[in-house]
Write a protein that holds these residues in place. Sequence first.
Motif, mmCIF file in Angstrom:
data_model
loop_
_atom_site.group_PDB
_atom_site.id
_atom_site.type_symbol
_atom_site.label_atom_id
_atom_site.label_comp_id
_atom_site.label_asym_id
_atom_site.label_seq_id
_atom_site.Cartn_x
_atom_site.Cartn_y
_atom_site.Cartn_z
ATOM 1 N N PRO A 116 37.109 24.168 43.288
ATOM 2 C CA PRO A 116 37.906 25.448 43.330
ATOM 3 C C PRO A 116 38.358 26.054 44.706
ATOM 4 O O PRO A 116 39.315 26.453 44.642
ATOM 5 C CB PRO A 116 36.767 26.375 42.444
ATOM 6 C CG PRO A 116 35.438 25.552 42.531
ATOM 7 C CD PRO A 116 36.037 24.204 42.732
ATOM 8 N N THR A 117 37.644 25.497 45.768
ATOM 9 C CA THR A 117 38.012 26.250 46.980
ATOM 10 C C THR A 117 39.429 25.443 47.464
ATOM 11 O O THR A 117 39.827 25.919 48.413
ATOM 12 C CB THR A 117 37.156 25.741 48.132
ATOM 13 O OG1 THR A 117 36.650 24.448 48.161
ATOM 14 C CG2 THR A 117 35.550 26.334 47.631
ATOM 15 N N GLU A 118 39.773 24.515 46.916
ATOM 16 C CA GLU A 118 41.149 23.824 47.060
ATOM 17 C C GLU A 118 42.267 24.626 46.374
ATOM 18 O O GLU A 118 43.438 24.232 46.675
ATOM 19 C CB GLU A 118 41.023 22.366 46.608
ATOM 20 C CG GLU A 118 39.849 21.682 47.505
ATOM 21 C CD GLU A 118 39.895 20.182 47.110
ATOM 22 O OE1 GLU A 118 40.322 19.277 47.862
ATOM 23 O OE2 GLU A 118 39.364 19.723 45.833
ATOM 24 N N PRO A 138 40.085 32.524 48.688
ATOM 25 C CA PRO A 138 38.627 32.898 48.985
ATOM 26 C C PRO A 138 38.326 34.191 48.081
ATOM 27 O O PRO A 138 37.523 34.315 47.644
ATOM 28 C CB PRO A 138 38.428 32.961 50.433
ATOM 29 C CG PRO A 138 39.301 32.010 51.203
ATOM 30 C CD PRO A 138 40.406 32.122 50.444
ATOM 31 N N ASP A 139 39.415 35.137 48.178
ATOM 32 C CA ASP A 139 39.153 36.203 47.569
ATOM 33 C C ASP A 139 39.280 36.418 45.925
ATOM 34 O O ASP A 139 38.384 36.935 45.303
ATOM 35 C CB ASP A 139 40.140 37.568 48.088
ATOM 36 C CG ASP A 139 41.428 37.139 47.817
ATOM 37 O OD1 ASP A 139 41.825 35.816 47.993
ATOM 38 O OD2 ASP A 139 42.548 38.008 47.557
ATOM 39 N N GLN A 175 36.864 37.256 34.392
ATOM 40 C CA GLN A 175 38.055 37.683 33.682
ATOM 41 C C GLN A 175 38.959 38.329 34.511
ATOM 42 O O GLN A 175 40.071 38.612 34.362
ATOM 43 C CB GLN A 175 37.426 38.929 32.666
ATOM 44 C CG GLN A 175 36.613 38.389 31.441
ATOM 45 C CD GLN A 175 37.387 37.404 30.657
ATOM 46 O OE1 GLN A 175 38.558 37.661 30.283
ATOM 47 N NE2 GLN A 175 36.757 36.805 30.097
ATOM 48 N N THR A 176 38.818 38.467 35.876
ATOM 49 C CA THR A 176 39.574 38.987 37.070
ATOM 50 C C THR A 176 40.829 37.940 36.994
ATOM 51 O O THR A 176 41.738 38.421 37.654
ATOM 52 C CB THR A 176 38.712 39.193 38.241
ATOM 53 O OG1 THR A 176 38.287 38.073 38.639
ATOM 54 C CG2 THR A 176 37.800 40.339 37.934
ATOM 55 N N LEU A 177 40.351 36.611 36.902
ATOM 56 C CA LEU A 177 41.539 35.572 37.023
ATOM 57 C C LEU A 177 42.215 35.269 35.706
ATOM 58 O O LEU A 177 43.594 35.310 35.932
ATOM 59 C CB LEU A 177 40.517 34.346 37.334
ATOM 60 C CG LEU A 177 41.606 32.929 37.807
ATOM 61 C CD1 LEU A 177 42.574 33.585 39.225
ATOM 62 C CD2 LEU A 177 40.746 31.858 38.192
ATOM 63 N N HIS A 178 41.627 35.298 34.424
ATOM 64 C CA HIS A 178 42.113 35.159 33.327
ATOM 65 C C HIS A 178 41.706 35.894 32.218
ATOM 66 O O HIS A 178 40.284 35.945 32.195
ATOM 67 C CB HIS A 178 42.089 33.602 32.819
ATOM 68 C CG HIS A 178 42.838 32.809 33.926
ATOM 69 N ND1 HIS A 178 44.356 32.588 33.941
ATOM 70 C CD2 HIS A 178 42.692 31.555 34.464
ATOM 71 C CE1 HIS A 178 44.656 31.850 34.806
ATOM 72 N NE2 HIS A 178 43.650 30.882 35.027
ATOM 73 N N LEU A 200 26.435 34.535 47.818
ATOM 74 C CA LEU A 200 27.818 34.236 47.141
ATOM 75 C C LEU A 200 28.407 33.504 48.361
ATOM 76 O O LEU A 200 29.247 32.423 48.212
ATOM 77 C CB LEU A 200 28.593 35.334 46.815
ATOM 78 C CG LEU A 200 30.245 35.184 46.264
ATOM 79 C CD1 LEU A 200 30.070 33.956 45.253
ATOM 80 C CD2 LEU A 200 30.496 36.470 45.636
ATOM 81 N N ASP A 201 28.547 33.951 49.688
ATOM 82 C CA ASP A 201 29.125 33.325 50.751
ATOM 83 C C ASP A 201 28.530 31.721 50.980
ATOM 84 O O ASP A 201 29.361 31.064 51.485
ATOM 85 C CB ASP A 201 28.927 34.201 52.001
ATOM 86 C CG ASP A 201 29.496 35.565 51.969
ATOM 87 O OD1 ASP A 201 30.571 35.686 51.435
ATOM 88 O OD2 ASP A 201 28.896 36.326 52.965
ATOM 89 N N ALA A 202 27.056 31.947 50.669
ATOM 90 C CA ALA A 202 26.577 30.571 51.069
ATOM 91 C C ALA A 202 27.191 29.536 49.949
ATOM 92 O O ALA A 202 27.397 28.406 50.362
ATOM 93 C CB ALA A 202 25.164 30.651 50.931
ATOM 94 N N VAL A 203 27.256 30.050 48.713
ATOM 95 C CA VAL A 203 27.832 28.960 47.857
ATOM 96 C C VAL A 203 29.071 28.462 47.988
ATOM 97 O O VAL A 203 29.441 27.379 47.568
ATOM 98 C CB VAL A 203 27.791 29.681 46.314
ATOM 99 C CG1 VAL A 203 28.439 28.912 45.269
ATOM 100 C CG2 VAL A 203 26.327 29.936 45.761
#
Length: 270
Positions: A211-213, A217-218, A228-231, A252-255
């Motif tokens: 998913p980072t690809e 990041p935001d 639900q903020t994405l879909h 979360l930053d570490a993940v």
Amino acid sequence: MKILLRCCLLCLCLPLLAHAAELRIDLGQGARVWTTAQLLARADATAVTIPDDVAFRRPMHYRAVPLRALLPGLRPDQHLQFVATDGFAAEIPAAVILNRQGAEAWLAVEDSAHPWPASADNGKHAGPFYLVWTDPQAAHVSTEEWPYQLATIRAIPDVDARFPAIVPEARADAQVLRGYAVFKRTCFACHTMNGAGDARLGPDLNLPWNPTEYLRPDLLRGFIRNPQTLHRWPEAKMQGFPTTKEMSDADLDAVLAYLRYMAKRKTSPP
């Protein structure tokens, strides 16, 4: 008329199915199968109140058995996997179950005479077996360590031993190592990595794309907090980690650091 009759018969059968459900426990010396009736009839079954229940997001009252009592001979160095009927597979070290710091694990058992309501997040039926905790903060128990719809509890080697391909190198950045620890405790209950893992509820997080690809990041951060903020998708299975109580900003930053690390280490599925 036939459809109505079938629905009526199904409604009549559901309590019987819940009452006859079985939980399999295997610590490596032979499996023991418990039925709901057997568990409810145990002398140590008692009323337990959970002030802030993870599945129902409100106070809940259960008939429950101390989990330690169902795991005779469990050692602190062992590792437990809790497998649900929907493919969720929570990984919990035995030391967390055996801890004496205040948190206590309970196996809540649904009584067909008093069925539980639907889950607050997705409307799922949580029974008939659900791992709940009293004073979970005392042992830093995460929300993913409250598996419901339980079918199996088993002692197996820990994640590092079973899936070495997802383990960061010892010399990896400290944030990556922290992210891996959080990933095991949260994301790995639903997802696989490079095809490795036992969960079957969510997609792989590295193959074919991490998913980072494909997410800024935001957007990825917002998605993890609230999918639900994405879909907008009412049937979505992922519930997210909406508050810092469920996953801190640092975790979360570490993940995300761990996911970026693994994006450069794709391997073929085992």
